[in-house]
Design a protein around this motif. Structure first.
Motif, PDB file in Angstrom:
ATOM      1  N   TYR A 257      66.797  84.563  91.373  1.00  0.00           N
ATOM      2  CA  TYR A 257      65.563  85.157  92.145  1.00  0.00           C
ATOM      3  C   TYR A 257      66.176  85.548  93.323  1.00  0.00           C
ATOM      4  CZ  TYR A 257      60.420  85.823  93.073  1.00  0.00           C
ATOM      5  OH  TYR A 257      58.863  85.632  93.380  1.00  0.00           O
ATOM      6  N   ILE A 258      67.346  84.923  93.814  1.00  0.00           N
ATOM      7  CA  ILE A 258      67.819  85.649  95.304  1.00  0.00           C
ATOM      8  C   ILE A 258      68.774  86.501  95.465  1.00  0.00           C
ATOM      9  CG2 ILE A 258      68.742  84.917  97.196  1.00  0.00           C
ATOM     10  CD1 ILE A 258      66.427  83.916  97.722  1.00  0.00           C
ATOM     11  N   TRP A 259      69.616  86.513  94.218  1.00  0.00           N
ATOM     12  CA  TRP A 259      70.586  86.957  93.948  1.00  0.00           C
ATOM     13  C   TRP A 259      71.015  88.141  92.950  1.00  0.00           C
ATOM     14  CZ3 TRP A 259      74.065  87.041  98.357  1.00  0.00           C
ATOM     15  CH2 TRP A 259      74.287  85.939  99.031  1.00  0.00           C
ATOM     16  N   GLY A 260      69.814  87.818  91.829  1.00  0.00           N
ATOM     17  CA  GLY A 260      70.136  88.320  90.804  1.00  0.00           C
ATOM     18  C   GLY A 260      70.019  90.283  91.325  1.00  0.00           C
ATOM     19  N   SER A 261      70.286  90.634  89.817  1.00  0.00           N
ATOM     20  CA  SER A 261      70.378  92.233  90.349  1.00  0.00           C
ATOM     21  C   SER A 261      69.170  92.748  89.908  1.00  0.00           C
ATOM     22  CB  SER A 261      71.055  92.900  88.484  1.00  0.00           C
ATOM     23  OG  SER A 261      69.299  92.447  87.751  1.00  0.00           O
ATOM     24  N   ALA A 262      68.677  94.552  89.763  1.00  0.00           N
ATOM     25  CA  ALA A 262      67.819  94.933  89.965  1.00  0.00           C
ATOM     26  C   ALA A 262      66.739  94.474  88.881  1.00  0.00           C
ATOM     27  CB  ALA A 262      68.045  96.375  90.419  1.00  0.00           C
ATOM     28  N   ALA A 263      67.707  94.772  87.187  1.00  0.00           N
ATOM     29  CA  ALA A 263      66.793  93.958  86.549  1.00  0.00           C
ATOM     30  C   ALA A 263      66.119  92.996  86.697  1.00  0.00           C
ATOM     31  CB  ALA A 263      67.473  94.651  85.497  1.00  0.00           C
ATOM     32  N   THR A 264      66.447  91.749  87.074  1.00  0.00           N
ATOM     33  CA  THR A 264      66.215  90.382  87.363  1.00  0.00           C
ATOM     34  C   THR A 264      63.976  91.292  87.782  1.00  0.00           C
ATOM     35  OG1 THR A 264      67.778  89.249  87.889  1.00  0.00           O
ATOM     36  CG2 THR A 264      65.824  88.558  88.271  1.00  0.00           C
ATOM     37  N   VAL A 265      63.556  90.795  87.385  1.00  0.00           N
ATOM     38  CA  VAL A 265      61.784  90.907  87.360  1.00  0.00           C
ATOM     39  C   VAL A 265      61.654  89.546  89.280  1.00  0.00           C
ATOM     40  CG1 VAL A 265      59.701  90.661  87.253  1.00  0.00           C
ATOM     41  CG2 VAL A 265      61.218  91.666  85.609  1.00  0.00           C
TER      42      VAL A 265
ATOM     43  N   SER B  42      65.245  94.126  93.120  1.00  0.00           N
ATOM     44  CA  SER B  42      64.176  94.741  92.423  1.00  0.00           C
ATOM     45  C   SER B  42      63.194  94.664  93.679  1.00  0.00           C
ATOM     46  CB  SER B  42      63.196  93.727  91.146  1.00  0.00           C
ATOM     47  OG  SER B  42      62.944  92.618  91.493  1.00  0.00           O
ATOM     48  N   GLN B  43      63.062  94.026  94.319  1.00  0.00           N
ATOM     49  CA  GLN B  43      61.921  94.399  95.236  1.00  0.00           C
ATOM     50  C   GLN B  43      62.266  95.656  96.594  1.00  0.00           C
ATOM     51  OE1 GLN B  43      58.093  92.708  95.712  1.00  0.00           O
ATOM     52  NE2 GLN B  43      59.342  92.627  93.530  1.00  0.00           N
ATOM     53  N   GLN B  44      63.828  95.776  96.263  1.00  0.00           N
ATOM     54  CA  GLN B  44      63.818  96.841  97.084  1.00  0.00           C
ATOM     55  C   GLN B  44      63.768  98.288  96.570  1.00  0.00           C
ATOM     56  OE1 GLN B  44      68.539  96.721  98.345  1.00  0.00           O
ATOM     57  NE2 GLN B  44      68.008  98.261  99.931  1.00  0.00           N
ATOM     58  N   MET B  45      63.948  98.053  95.250  1.00  0.00           N
ATOM     59  CA  MET B  45      63.919  99.264  94.149  1.00  0.00           C
ATOM     60  C   MET B  45      62.354  99.589  94.197  1.00  0.00           C
ATOM     61  SD  MET B  45      67.002 100.118  93.714  1.00  0.00           S
ATOM     62  CE  MET B  45      67.167 100.838  92.218  1.00  0.00           C
ATOM     63  N   SER B  46      61.889  99.088  94.263  1.00  0.00           N
ATOM     64  CA  SER B  46      60.360  99.329  93.527  1.00  0.00           C
ATOM     65  C   SER B  46      59.931  99.626  95.704  1.00  0.00           C
ATOM     66  CB  SER B  46      59.368  98.171  93.833  1.00  0.00           C
ATOM     67  OG  SER B  46      59.463  96.731  94.693  1.00  0.00           O
ATOM     68  N   GLY B  47      59.854  99.587  96.719  1.00  0.00           N
ATOM     69  CA  GLY B  47      59.660 100.135  97.714  1.00  0.00           C
ATOM     70  C   GLY B  47      59.529  98.911  98.603  1.00  0.00           C
ATOM     71  N   LYS B  48      59.393  97.692  98.301  1.00  0.00           N
ATOM     72  CA  LYS B  48      58.723  96.520  98.998  1.00  0.00           C
ATOM     73  C   LYS B  48      59.092  96.294  99.840  1.00  0.00           C
ATOM     74  CE  LYS B  48      56.134  92.472  98.323  1.00  0.00           C
ATOM     75  NZ  LYS B  48      55.640  91.366  97.562  1.00  0.00           N
ATOM     76  N   MET B  49      60.658  95.966  99.944  1.00  0.00           N
ATOM     77  CA  MET B  49      61.678  96.208 100.958  1.00  0.00           C
ATOM     78  C   MET B  49      62.054  97.136 101.259  1.00  0.00           C
ATOM     79  SD  MET B  49      61.534  92.705 101.330  1.00  0.00           S
ATOM     80  CE  MET B  49      61.397  91.591 100.604  1.00  0.00           C
ATOM     81  N   SER B  50      61.870  97.834 102.288  1.00  0.00           N
ATOM     82  CA  SER B  50      62.490  98.926 103.412  1.00  0.00           C
ATOM     83  C   SER B  50      64.279  98.396 103.234  1.00  0.00           C
ATOM     84  CB  SER B  50      62.612  98.364 104.403  1.00  0.00           C
ATOM     85  OG  SER B  50      62.642  97.867 105.121  1.00  0.00           O
TER      86      SER B  50
END
Length: 188
Positions: free
Chosen positions: A114-122, A127-135
């Motif tokens: 959940y912390i270190w996982g890839s962008a594919a880890t829901v 993944s939050q950064q890729m979705s735009g939730k995290m700047s």
């Protein structure tokens, strides 16, 4: 024995950093939410999770004084649109804070994803950064188990079931009390 986990918000964030530094290897995990600066950041021996918002005036100070001072594995997540009062319950940071404690206090490898996982880890920070939730999300090391941990004063070994065990290096053990063990998934 489970090491201590410390968490604090604003001035309590600075207190959590100071407490982690004072506890040394007895502290397994430190979390700061929108923290005031701490002059003891470079003395911390445990992994540190910093989080703030791009609308919080402390974010730049946290990056300059805390992120640059901490010499252990660390993550700094900056949530888009979050201001200084964003952590007031219910906190959007709770899932990652709990995962950080579960990983470093209890050795829960699934929580580590959940912390270190890839962008594919829901739900992972990436993944939050890729979705735009995290700047922005900063990782040091950039992948959790690929950098020789000796630079952080710990050694990494692989167990028979493919998990990594992170423990103080032999030199660190001679100088200080043993730290709590933490396990994390093998990156692939």
């Amino acid at each position: 024995e489970v090491g201590v986990g410390v968490l604090g918000y604003s001035q309590g964030g600075a207190a959590s950093l100071d407490t982690a530094a004072r506890l040394g290897n007895r502290c397994a995990a430190c979390i700061t939410q929108h923290a005031q600066p701490s002059m003891m950041a470079s003395q911390i021996k445990c992994p540190v999770f910093l989080h703030s918002g791009d609308q919080d005036s402390l974010t730049g100070i946290m990056r300059a004084m805390i992120w640059s001072g901490v010499r252990t594995p660390k993550v700094f997540a900056i949530m888009r649109g979050a201001h200084h009062l964003t952590p007031v319950p219910p906190s959007p940071w709770d899932p990652w804070s709990l995962a950080w404690l579960m990983l470093y206090q209890k050795g829960d490898a699934n929580a580590g994803q959940y912390i270190w996982g890839s962008a594919a880890t829901v739900g992972s920070l990436r993944s939050q950064q890729m979705s735009g939730k995290m700047s922005e999300v900063l990782f040091d090391p950039t992948t959790p188990w690929s950098v020789p941990y000796t630079q952080y004063g710990v050694q990494v070994s692989v167990t028979s079931d493919g998990m990594y065990t992170v423990a103080p290096s032999a030199a660190n053990q001679e100088q200080q009390q043993p730290a709590a063990m933490a396990s994390a998934p093998q990156s692939g």
